[in-house]
Scaffold this motif. Structure first.
Motif, PDB file in Angstrom:
ATOM      1  N   ALA A 115      11.015  -6.263  -0.926  1.00 43.90           N
ATOM      2  CA  ALA A 115      10.936  -7.240   0.158  1.00 43.90           C
ATOM      3  C   ALA A 115      10.693  -6.545   1.497  1.00 43.90           C
ATOM      4  CB  ALA A 115      12.221  -8.064   0.218  1.00 43.90           C
ATOM      5  N   LEU A 116      11.350  -5.410   1.702  1.00 46.61           N
ATOM      6  CA  LEU A 116      11.139  -4.663   2.940  1.00 46.61           C
ATOM      7  C   LEU A 116       9.706  -4.159   3.039  1.00 46.61           C
ATOM      8  CD1 LEU A 116      14.479  -2.652   3.138  1.00 46.61           C
ATOM      9  CD2 LEU A 116      13.684  -4.361   4.776  1.00 46.61           C
ATOM     10  N   ARG A 117       9.163  -3.686   1.918  1.00 46.48           N
ATOM     11  CA  ARG A 117       7.765  -3.226   1.932  1.00 46.48           C
ATOM     12  C   ARG A 117       6.821  -4.384   2.272  1.00 46.48           C
ATOM     13  NH1 ARG A 117       9.498  -0.820  -2.982  1.00 46.48           N
ATOM     14  NH2 ARG A 117      10.086   1.365  -2.648  1.00 46.48           N
ATOM     15  N   ALA A 118       7.122  -5.571   1.761  1.00 43.09           N
ATOM     16  CA  ALA A 118       6.287  -6.737   2.065  1.00 43.09           C
ATOM     17  C   ALA A 118       6.333  -7.059   3.553  1.00 43.09           C
ATOM     18  CB  ALA A 118       6.752  -7.943   1.244  1.00 43.09           C
ATOM     19  N   LEU A 119       7.526  -6.984   4.147  1.00 39.13           N
ATOM     20  CA  LEU A 119       7.650  -7.238   5.575  1.00 39.13           C
ATOM     21  C   LEU A 119       6.935  -6.165   6.394  1.00 39.13           C
ATOM     22  CD1 LEU A 119      11.368  -8.401   5.727  1.00 39.13           C
ATOM     23  CD2 LEU A 119       9.385  -9.759   6.397  1.00 39.13           C
TER      24      LEU A 119
END
Length: 204
Positions: A115-119
């Motif tokens: 999720a952090l990579r997506a953000l």
């Protein structure tokens, strides 16, 4: 996105969040990502509609009513083509990013690092869009100056009209540039650093 709560939830669990904390973090990040994408899609849709209306006005003036001389007032067409060109580049960037970014987690069961990579990817895409607009601003300013000068030359503006229009439209252009610069340097760039720091903490 509430970075303070996100960082507290991570730190309070001694770098090993509980299932409940993981669930909260995932929901918060997924909601933030989905909201940003919906907002951008709405904005780009409204801009597209406005540009269609502007295109219709230009076509009507030049080809239907023929109240504008294409040989002497072509600056307006240059502005229109430039605007469509930048619009197409930004839409293409978004579509390419959206296709390549399978990074948006499908459910709260996905990992927090994903999720952090997506953000992080979404933040980078937003900064890339602003840089594209930044490169285009001098071209917009030149096309605007050309259009106003041509209107003066054909007698559709007086020197005082030209001055007022230059102040109004130039001011609007500068305000837009300042707004984008503020978002880039005060919002997106610090956010990118915090997201990358959080990802590094999770992966360490």
């Amino acid at each position: 996105m509430d970075f303070e709560r996100l960082e507290r939830a991570w730190a309070s669990s001694a770098n090993s969040p509980s299932d409940a904390a993981q669930h909260y973090l995932m929901e918060d990040m997924m909601h933030s990502l989905a909201k940003r994408r919906r907002t951008f899609q709405l904005q780009i849709g409204l801009i597209g509609l406005a540009m269609l209306g502007w295109t219709g006005m230009i076509v009507h003036a030049f080809l239907i009513r023929q109240v504008a001389d294409a040989g002497r007032e072509w600056g307006a067409a240059v502005m229109l083509l430039l605007s469509w060109g930048v619009f197409a580049i930004i839409v293409r960037q978004y579509l390419r990013h959206h296709r390549a970014d399978a990074a948006m987690p499908a459910s709260v069961s996905s990992s927090v690092p994903d999720a952090l990579r997506a953000l992080i990817d979404d933040n980078a895409a937003a900064r890339r869009r602003i840089r594209t607009l930044g490169y285009a601003f001098p071209l917009f300013a030149g096309a605007l100056a050309l259009s106003l000068f041509q209107l003066l030359q054909v007698g559709k503006m007086t020197p005082s009209n030209l001055r007022d229009a230059a102040i109004l439209m130039g001011g609007a252009l500068l305000l837009s540039a300042a707004t984008f610069a503020w978002r880039y340097f005060r919002d997106l760039t610090p956010e990118a650093r915090r997201l990358k720091r959080l990802l590094s903490d999770y992966e360490s």
